[in-house]
Scaffold this motif. Structure first.
Motif, short mmCIF file in Angstrom:
data_model
loop_
_atom_site.label_atom_id
_atom_site.label_comp_id
_atom_site.label_asym_id
_atom_site.label_seq_id
_atom_site.Cartn_x
_atom_site.Cartn_y
_atom_site.Cartn_z
N LEU B 163 0.69 -0.98 -0.10
CA LEU B 163 0.14 -0.02 0.22
C LEU B 163 0.79 1.04 -0.12
N GLU B 164 2.09 1.55 0.63
CA GLU B 164 2.96 2.14 0.84
C GLU B 164 3.75 2.53 -0.41
N ARG B 167 0.72 3.81 -2.81
CA ARG B 167 -0.34 5.94 -2.64
C ARG B 167 0.58 6.25 -3.15
N PHE B 170 -0.01 6.19 -7.31
CA PHE B 170 -1.24 7.09 -7.46
C PHE B 170 -0.63 8.56 -6.65
N LEU B 200 -7.18 1.86 -4.89
CA LEU B 200 -7.40 2.51 -4.29
C LEU B 200 -8.02 3.75 -5.12
N GLN B 202 -9.30 8.26 -4.99
CA GLN B 202 -9.21 9.59 -4.45
C GLN B 202 -9.88 9.53 -3.09
N ALA B 205 -9.50 3.37 0.05
CA ALA B 205 -8.57 2.46 -0.26
C ALA B 205 -9.84 1.16 0.19
#
Lengths: 232, 232
Positions: B163-164, B167, B170, B200, B202, B205
């Motif tokens: 996820l890190e 993101r 993103f 993910l 705006q 998630a």
């Protein structure tokens, strides 16, 4: 009618009792868990040779890198990825009477392959790919010794100076025959169904006409049978 | 019964009139005429998404790198090899309503690729592979402008810190959604038929359960339909 003629000869089985090892396809050398260095070998020629040897009655083990082809029938097929895996597997198959090294083995492996997916660094610069020489499967199988196959056949895939490069390889590797083929992009050899080869032996070089990979395999298998079994 | 339900809805065609662009598979970056840097993307997820969008009535163009999959039905399929070819082809497909960038595009190309097959030099040293950044297809498609798709969906394939890393991607890419998936070797995602993803947006998630790639595709296609057409 060639197929029919071959099938008629199956009862004779000119390679009956002969153990054959064939390598085929590319090797993949990992850069990280998702990226690798590969090559465009389709495995079609190597798989065709394994199939031709099996049809002539040989007990065949095919060691193949990643290919899109189905496993050929009537033989043992072992799937590997890297050159080191292919070598280790090949050595584990000895002793054999004949080894045909048709795989396009990577000359180099990535010495700084990483366990996690490589990321761009803060500067956006790509981390360098450091290479180290892979073991030489053809040269290793060709080494003198009690486990050396009676006949070791190598392939030389070249994009230029075909015979010159193939002859140099012949001397360097210590194998008995080299099948030299032109894999330059215009040849359509890589991935295609036809092949134009020269067969280099101690006695000289034979130029074969452009024929299908199946026919190259058939012709090579018969030549192997002639040599190993004294078949006319 | 899911398939039947979807087929019943085909008459409705929630994506009818919508133009969709999907990229899928790996890219191959040539080192020389026979060697390349590739990656382990099978194209299964991207091809499944293209098929799901087409089933919902979208007018789909699929741009795919080298994969073992057959071309899906009911769409235009364009085959490419390198990241540059994929980008050029994608830009040529604009305008579209939605772009789903599921291809595993090589971050780097080989800047010193050679026209002839590389040989070991006299010292046996491998010639270095010099890398240069490839164009960023997802970021390019996400750039503001009149040709920007209304919805740009990217993928983040990570082997750690899923996820890190996703993101960060993103924010960096400027796309609307990211489908983050774990491609570490133990996950079996690359080449496999199942996928564990986070979506993910705006708004945050969503964690999706481990489901088949076909089901990920179906769910994503319906979410795209909801967003573009206000479908409940």
């Amino acid at each position: 009618e060639i197929l029919a003629a071959v099938e008629n000869l199956l009862a004779a089985g000119p390679l009956k009792g002969i153990k054959a090892l064939v390598t085929s396809g590319p090797t993949y050398e990992p850069i990280d868990p998702v990226r690798f260095i590969g090559n465009r070998s389709s495995g079609k020629q190597g798989h065709a040779i394994a199939a031709a040897l099996a049809r002539l009655g040989a007990d065949v083990t095919l060691i193949t890198g990643p290919v899109k082809l189905p496993d050929p029938a009537n033989m043992r097929v072992i799937h590997v990825e890297t050159a080191r895996e292919m070598l280790g597997t090949a050595l584990g198959c000895l002793p054999v009477d004949v080894a045909v090294c048709a795989a396009a083995v990577a000359d180099w492996t990535v010495s700084n392959a990483s366990k996690e997916k490589r990321k761009k660094d803060a500067s956006g610069q790509p981390p360098p790919i450091e290479l180290a020489a892979n073991p030489d499967i053809l040269a290793t199988l060709s080494e003198k010794g009690s486990a050396r196959p009676r006949l070791v056949v190598g392939f030389a895939a070249e994009t230029e100076k075909l015979l010159e490069h193939a002859r140099a390889k012949f001397v360097r590797k210590g194998c008995d025959w080299i099948v030299a083929n032109d894999v330059s992009p215009h040849s359509g050899t890589f991935g295609g169904d036809f092949n134009t080869v020269h067969l280099l032996t101690q006695g000289g070089a034979e130029e074969w006409p452009r024929i299908s990979k199946a026919d190259v395999a058939e012709r090579l298998a018969w030549k192997i049978a002639d040599t190993l079994k004294g078949h006319p």
